[in-house]
Design a protein around this motif. Sequence first.
Motif, short mmCIF file in Angstrom:
data_model
loop_
_atom_site.label_atom_id
_atom_site.label_comp_id
_atom_site.label_asym_id
_atom_site.label_seq_id
_atom_site.Cartn_x
_atom_site.Cartn_y
_atom_site.Cartn_z
N GLY A 130 0.82 -1.20 0.00
CA GLY A 130 0.00 0.00 0.00
C GLY A 130 0.86 1.25 0.00
N GLY A 131 1.97 1.20 -0.70
CA GLY A 131 2.94 2.28 -0.64
C GLY A 131 2.85 3.31 -1.74
N ALA A 132 1.78 3.30 -2.52
CA ALA A 132 1.73 4.18 -3.68
C ALA A 132 1.33 5.61 -3.34
CB ALA A 132 0.76 3.62 -4.72
N GLY A 167 -4.86 -1.18 -11.11
CA GLY A 167 -4.37 -0.29 -12.15
C GLY A 167 -4.75 1.16 -11.92
N ALA A 168 -5.83 1.39 -11.17
CA ALA A 168 -6.27 2.76 -10.89
C ALA A 168 -5.24 3.53 -10.07
CB ALA A 168 -7.61 2.74 -10.16
N THR A 169 -4.36 2.81 -9.40
CA THR A 169 -3.35 3.44 -8.54
C THR A 169 -1.98 3.45 -9.20
OG1 THR A 169 -4.59 2.44 -6.71
CG2 THR A 169 -2.58 3.55 -6.13
N LYS A 170 -1.89 2.97 -10.42
CA LYS A 170 -0.58 2.85 -11.08
C LYS A 170 0.11 4.21 -11.24
CE LYS A 170 1.92 0.82 -14.97
NZ LYS A 170 2.84 1.98 -15.09
N LEU A 171 -0.65 5.22 -11.64
CA LEU A 171 -0.05 6.54 -11.84
C LEU A 171 0.55 7.05 -10.53
CD1 LEU A 171 0.58 8.99 -13.56
CD2 LEU A 171 -1.73 9.87 -13.04
N ALA A 172 -0.18 6.90 -9.42
CA ALA A 172 0.33 7.33 -8.12
C ALA A 172 1.58 6.54 -7.75
CB ALA A 172 -0.73 7.18 -7.04
N ALA A 173 1.56 5.23 -8.05
CA ALA A 173 2.73 4.39 -7.76
C ALA A 173 3.94 4.86 -8.57
CB ALA A 173 2.42 2.93 -8.06
N ASP A 174 3.72 5.17 -9.84
CA ASP A 174 4.82 5.63 -10.70
C ASP A 174 5.38 6.97 -10.20
OD1 ASP A 174 4.54 3.41 -12.29
OD2 ASP A 174 3.36 4.43 -13.84
N GLU A 175 4.50 7.85 -9.73
CA GLU A 175 4.95 9.14 -9.21
C GLU A 175 5.77 8.94 -7.93
OE1 GLU A 175 1.29 11.22 -8.77
OE2 GLU A 175 1.24 11.91 -10.87
N GLN A 202 2.22 -4.42 -8.69
CA GLN A 202 0.77 -4.48 -8.48
C GLN A 202 0.37 -5.85 -7.99
OE1 GLN A 202 -1.65 -6.30 -10.58
NE2 GLN A 202 -3.25 -5.66 -9.13
N ALA A 203 -0.56 -5.92 -7.05
CA ALA A 203 -1.08 -7.20 -6.57
C ALA A 203 -2.31 -6.99 -5.72
CB ALA A 203 -0.02 -7.95 -5.75
N ASP A 204 -3.25 -7.92 -5.80
CA ASP A 204 -4.34 -8.03 -4.84
C ASP A 204 -3.84 -8.97 -3.75
OD1 ASP A 204 -6.55 -8.76 -3.33
OD2 ASP A 204 -7.83 -9.20 -5.04
N LEU A 205 -3.57 -8.44 -2.58
CA LEU A 205 -2.87 -9.20 -1.55
C LEU A 205 -3.80 -10.02 -0.65
CD1 LEU A 205 -0.14 -6.63 -0.49
CD2 LEU A 205 0.01 -8.50 -2.14
N THR A 206 -4.99 -10.33 -1.15
CA THR A 206 -5.93 -11.11 -0.33
C THR A 206 -5.77 -12.61 -0.51
OG1 THR A 206 -7.66 -10.86 -2.01
CG2 THR A 206 -7.62 -9.24 -0.21
N THR A 207 -4.70 -13.04 -1.18
CA THR A 207 -4.40 -14.47 -1.26
C THR A 207 -2.95 -14.70 -0.83
OG1 THR A 207 -3.58 -14.47 -3.55
CG2 THR A 207 -5.96 -14.74 -3.22
#
Length: 257
Positions: free
Chosen positions: A15-17, A43-51, A67-72
């Motif tokens: 959750g570091g984006a 993917g909606a958070t990719k831009l924030a992650a890249d910044e 990117q990952a859904d960490l619920t598994t």
Amino acid sequence: MTDHSIRGKTVLIAGGAKNLGGLLARDLAAQGAKAVVVHYNTGATKLAADETVAAIKAAGAQGFAFQADLTTAGAMEKLFADTIAAVGRPDIAINTVGKVVKKPFVEITEAEYDEATAVNSKSAFFFLKEAGKHVSDNGKICTLVTSLLGAYTPFYAAYAGTKAPVEHFTRAASKEFGERGISVTAIGPGPMDTPFFYPAEGKDAQEYHKTAAALSPFSKTGLTDIEDIVPFIRFLVSDGWWMTGQTILVNGGYTTK
């Protein structure tokens, strides 16, 4: 003597984006971390992650985003594997992932409960598991929980209730990982001035939270500001290594245990 400074260390932030996680990533890079890996959920958070990665690199550290859904469990294993492939074993692992649910107890659906459990409890459990396997000796692990763990209040059964197990996970992990010099902590901010706060709270509740902490008059928003939480996490994952197995509520006097 063991070096507990951040300088030269490798950091993984789930959750570091953006928001608290993004500010923390920037801060630790500025403190001299060698590399900072930020996880983002969709993917909606990719831009924030890249910044955030760009800011990490501008501070002189290596930066990566995954990117990952960490619920598994499998996704969590892959996140740590990707991190190790990119920068080696993390020295510091921080999990800021969480999902707020605010509803009357009798209106919470099974799907809402299952999702809250997956995000707030299950992902925290498997983050700690993988961190215990892969964090370097004398490393640091920290999980974000909530100050609602010290509150007597309605409507947060699914949120605080699915964060509560992390206290027990933290104690157990600290006892088991301590033989390798690893400290394990959890930190519970008060209601934070982030985009996650406002959709869950009505206007009346927002105004209440902005005045509920003893130090609210001295906060720029009345709420817990992310800038006030970062120094506590920075301390816990560096010179504060002697603190382990604890859940610390940091909220300006919003609630206590």
